[in-house]
Design a protein around this motif. Structure first.
Motif, PDB file in Angstrom:
ATOM      1  N   VAL A   1       2.161  16.709 -13.814  1.00  0.00           N
ATOM      2  CA  VAL A   1       2.149  18.284 -13.590  1.00  0.00           C
ATOM      3  C   VAL A   1       3.317  18.960 -14.104  1.00  0.00           C
ATOM      4  CG1 VAL A   1       2.641  20.052 -11.720  1.00  0.00           C
ATOM      5  CG2 VAL A   1       0.972  18.120 -11.129  1.00  0.00           C
ATOM      6  N   LEU A   2       4.515  18.354 -14.150  1.00  0.00           N
ATOM      7  CA  LEU A   2       5.655  18.720 -14.821  1.00  0.00           C
ATOM      8  C   LEU A   2       5.526  18.964 -16.256  1.00  0.00           C
ATOM      9  CD1 LEU A   2       8.508  16.893 -12.641  1.00  0.00           C
ATOM     10  CD2 LEU A   2       8.060  19.559 -12.627  1.00  0.00           C
ATOM     11  N   TYR A   3       5.066  17.811 -16.802  1.00  0.00           N
ATOM     12  CA  TYR A   3       4.542  17.685 -18.242  1.00  0.00           C
ATOM     13  C   TYR A   3       3.755  18.827 -18.774  1.00  0.00           C
ATOM     14  CZ  TYR A   3       2.231  16.096 -22.751  1.00  0.00           C
ATOM     15  OH  TYR A   3       1.859  16.149 -23.805  1.00  0.00           O
ATOM     16  N   PHE A   4       2.724  19.118 -18.092  1.00  0.00           N
ATOM     17  CA  PHE A   4       1.912  20.088 -18.479  1.00  0.00           C
ATOM     18  C   PHE A   4       2.514  21.370 -18.270  1.00  0.00           C
ATOM     19  CE2 PHE A   4      -1.478  16.687 -17.701  1.00  0.00           C
ATOM     20  CZ  PHE A   4      -2.105  16.856 -19.084  1.00  0.00           C
ATOM     21  N   VAL A   5       3.364  21.892 -17.077  1.00  0.00           N
ATOM     22  CA  VAL A   5       3.988  22.919 -16.998  1.00  0.00           C
ATOM     23  C   VAL A   5       4.951  23.300 -18.108  1.00  0.00           C
ATOM     24  CG1 VAL A   5       5.693  24.112 -15.411  1.00  0.00           C
ATOM     25  CG2 VAL A   5       3.557  22.965 -14.450  1.00  0.00           C
ATOM     26  N   GLU A   6       5.684  22.273 -18.622  1.00  0.00           N
ATOM     27  CA  GLU A   6       6.523  22.361 -19.602  1.00  0.00           C
ATOM     28  C   GLU A   6       5.843  22.585 -21.030  1.00  0.00           C
ATOM     29  OE1 GLU A   6      10.294  22.604 -21.403  1.00  0.00           O
ATOM     30  OE2 GLU A   6       9.803  22.499 -19.424  1.00  0.00           O
TER      31      GLU A   6
ATOM     32  N   LEU B   1       3.153  13.760  -9.855  1.00  0.00           N
ATOM     33  CA  LEU B   1       4.038  14.724 -10.167  1.00  0.00           C
ATOM     34  C   LEU B   1       4.847  14.988 -11.482  1.00  0.00           C
ATOM     35  CD1 LEU B   1       5.820  16.972  -8.830  1.00  0.00           C
ATOM     36  CD2 LEU B   1       7.486  15.208  -8.303  1.00  0.00           C
ATOM     37  N   LEU B   2       4.909  13.922 -12.000  1.00  0.00           N
ATOM     38  CA  LEU B   2       5.279  13.842 -13.515  1.00  0.00           C
ATOM     39  C   LEU B   2       4.150  14.545 -14.417  1.00  0.00           C
ATOM     40  CD1 LEU B   2       6.888  10.222 -13.748  1.00  0.00           C
ATOM     41  CD2 LEU B   2       8.017  12.513 -13.823  1.00  0.00           C
TER      42      LEU B   2
ATOM     43  N   ASN C   1       0.950  -1.225   0.039  1.00  0.00           N
ATOM     44  CA  ASN C   1      -0.111  -0.016  -0.024  1.00  0.00           C
ATOM     45  C   ASN C   1       0.732   1.350  -0.073  1.00  0.00           C
ATOM     46  OD1 ASN C   1      -2.312  -1.472  -0.151  1.00  0.00           O
ATOM     47  ND2 ASN C   1      -2.817  -1.559   2.039  1.00  0.00           N
ATOM     48  N   ILE C   2       2.029   1.289   0.790  1.00  0.00           N
ATOM     49  CA  ILE C   2       2.743   2.286   1.070  1.00  0.00           C
ATOM     50  C   ILE C   2       3.535   2.651  -0.575  1.00  0.00           C
ATOM     51  CG2 ILE C   2       4.961   3.344   1.578  1.00  0.00           C
ATOM     52  CD1 ILE C   2       4.176   1.766   4.441  1.00  0.00           C
ATOM     53  N   LEU C   3       3.980   1.418  -1.235  1.00  0.00           N
ATOM     54  CA  LEU C   3       4.436   1.523  -2.458  1.00  0.00           C
ATOM     55  C   LEU C   3       3.500   2.027  -3.396  1.00  0.00           C
ATOM     56  CD1 LEU C   3       6.795  -1.584  -2.554  1.00  0.00           C
ATOM     57  CD2 LEU C   3       7.490   0.784  -2.672  1.00  0.00           C
ATOM     58  N   ILE C   4       2.366   1.430  -3.616  1.00  0.00           N
ATOM     59  CA  ILE C   4       1.328   1.981  -4.624  1.00  0.00           C
ATOM     60  C   ILE C   4       1.131   3.557  -4.260  1.00  0.00           C
ATOM     61  CG2 ILE C   4      -1.044   2.032  -5.134  1.00  0.00           C
ATOM     62  CD1 ILE C   4      -0.883  -0.976  -4.435  1.00  0.00           C
ATOM     63  N   GLY C   5       1.190   3.993  -2.851  1.00  0.00           N
ATOM     64  CA  GLY C   5       1.043   5.526  -2.738  1.00  0.00           C
ATOM     65  C   GLY C   5       1.857   6.351  -3.355  1.00  0.00           C
ATOM     66  N   VAL C   6       3.316   5.824  -3.046  1.00  0.00           N
ATOM     67  CA  VAL C   6       4.495   6.701  -3.436  1.00  0.00           C
ATOM     68  C   VAL C   6       4.323   6.730  -5.112  1.00  0.00           C
ATOM     69  CG1 VAL C   6       6.797   6.456  -3.869  1.00  0.00           C
ATOM     70  CG2 VAL C   6       5.981   6.036  -1.552  1.00  0.00           C
ATOM     71  N   LEU C   7       4.042   5.620  -5.522  1.00  0.00           N
ATOM     72  CA  LEU C   7       3.769   5.538  -7.245  1.00  0.00           C
ATOM     73  C   LEU C   7       3.131   6.484  -7.809  1.00  0.00           C
ATOM     74  CD1 LEU C   7       4.681   1.937  -8.058  1.00  0.00           C
ATOM     75  CD2 LEU C   7       6.373   3.577  -8.485  1.00  0.00           C
ATOM     76  N   THR C   8       1.792   6.486  -6.938  1.00  0.00           N
ATOM     77  CA  THR C   8       0.729   7.388  -7.601  1.00  0.00           C
ATOM     78  C   THR C   8       1.126   8.933  -7.396  1.00  0.00           C
ATOM     79  OG1 THR C   8      -0.951   5.598  -6.394  1.00  0.00           O
ATOM     80  CG2 THR C   8      -1.691   8.244  -6.946  1.00  0.00           C
ATOM     81  N   LEU C   9       1.823   9.145  -6.146  1.00  0.00           N
ATOM     82  CA  LEU C   9       2.513  10.534  -6.208  1.00  0.00           C
ATOM     83  C   LEU C   9       3.392  10.774  -7.098  1.00  0.00           C
ATOM     84  CD1 LEU C   9       2.847  10.706  -2.135  1.00  0.00           C
ATOM     85  CD2 LEU C   9       1.126  12.108  -3.561  1.00  0.00           C
ATOM     86  N   LEU C  10       4.279  10.150  -7.506  1.00  0.00           N
ATOM     87  CA  LEU C  10       5.227  10.060  -8.585  1.00  0.00           C
ATOM     88  C   LEU C  10       4.615  10.537  -9.846  1.00  0.00           C
ATOM     89  CD1 LEU C  10       8.069   7.654  -7.787  1.00  0.00           C
ATOM     90  CD2 LEU C  10       8.135  10.198  -7.591  1.00  0.00           C
ATOM     91  N   VAL C  11       3.616   9.666 -10.155  1.00  0.00           N
ATOM     92  CA  VAL C  11       2.853   9.780 -11.608  1.00  0.00           C
ATOM     93  C   VAL C  11       2.252  11.087 -11.440  1.00  0.00           C
ATOM     94  CG1 VAL C  11       1.110   8.824 -12.933  1.00  0.00           C
ATOM     95  CG2 VAL C  11       2.568   7.464 -11.923  1.00  0.00           C
TER      96      VAL C  11
END
Length: 296
Positions: free
Chosen positions: A28-33, A25-26, A13-23
């Motif tokens: 957000v970065l894509y749309f900003v660029e 964040l990526l 569950n922790i790993l899934i949460g971390v991966l969800t946050l990373l996705v």
């Protein structure tokens, strides 16, 4: 006490949460660029439109000077001098490579000064003429021409807006100030064909904030007056669109969106004929420029 299965489930569950946050964040970065790229394209379109507007108004001002007529030779000489000032400003604008709103504001200010001077001459001519009927007719023609120029400017603006949607077209490298000369065995400039051991082609890759930065090859193709291509020693070719083009020499450069001075040398193995040689430049599978050089 937590058993093995519960502990493993917790870790998952922790790993899934971390991966969800990373996705997230990526994303957000894509749309900003993406937004930054769109804004940059729009800025360049706006700058181009501003330049076109300035250029059209200068061309129209030259036309207006051509339409100003008087029997006073002194005023005619002054009109000619002022028209040359407008032509000089137009030439500087067309050769301008530093595009910015502040730079164009300087041109706008100078254009306004020239416009005021021209209006003062119109007043003088009007006061010298016994009748201003002809002048009114010319002014109507000028207004009509201004409307035509404005219509053309709007059409150009529309085309640039469409071109802005195709970033690959706007990102084409543009060589300027293409010059070439012959070199002897000792590296001296020569103009006679029989003394040429190398052909030196120099130019500047113009500043382009939209182009993709990094290393790329610039190819040059030299065609003799008898339409024979001077080939590279390996007789390699480069794809230009869907056609394989044999080139004479190439050079790898590191382009970082700023103006870059480049020279490419073409080796001459045998004596070449006198006459005019055609120069073609290629990069990124496109024809980007051309020039010529003549030997006696």
């Amino acid at each position: 006490m937590v058993n093995g299965t519960t502990k493993q489930s917790l870790i998952q569950n922790i790993l899934i949460g971390v991966l969800t946050l990373l996705v997230g964040l990526l994303g957000v970065l894509y749309f900003v660029e993406k937004k930054k790229n769109i804004q940059q394209v729009q800025i360049n379109v706006d700058l181009t439109n501003t330049k076109d507007s300035l250029e059209n108004r200068l061309v129209e001002m030259i036309s207006e000077y051509d339409n100003l007529k008087t029997n006073n030779q002194e005023i005619n000489a002054q009109l000619l001098s002022e028209k040359e000032r407008v032509k000089d400003l137009l030439s500087r604008l067309r050769n301008e490579r530093s595009y910015s709103q502040s730079k164009f504001a300087e041109y706008e200010k100078e254009l306004g000064t020239l416009r005021k001077i021209m209006r003062s001459y119109i007043v003088q001519i009007d006061s010298l003429n016994q009748s201003n009927i002809a002048l009114r007719s010319e002014n109507r023609d000028v207004k009509r021409k201004m409307q035509e120029v404005e219509s053309e400017r709007q059409e150009i603006s529309k085309k640039f807006e469409e071109a802005a949607e195709k970033v690959d077209i706007a990102s084409v490298l543009r060589p300027i100030n293409i010059v070439a000369e012959g070199l002897s065995k000792r590296g001296r400039d020569v103009s006679r064909a029989r003394n040429v051991e190398k052909i030196k082609i120099c130019f500047t890759l113009d500043k382009n904030p939209i182009a993709k930065p990094g290393n790329r090859f610039i190819y040059v193709r030299v065609t003799r007056p008898d339409n024979v291509v001077i080939e590279n020693p390996q007789r390699d070719s480069v794809m230009v669109g869907e056609e394989a083009v044999v080139y004479s020499a190439r050079r790898e450069v590191d382009y970082q969106n700023e103006s870059l001075d480049i020279c490419i040398f073409v080796d001459i193995e045998n004596e070449i004929p006198k006459g005019t040689y055609r120069l073609e430049l290629y990069a990124d599978q496109r024809h980007i420029g051309s020039g010529s050089v003549s030997f006696k």
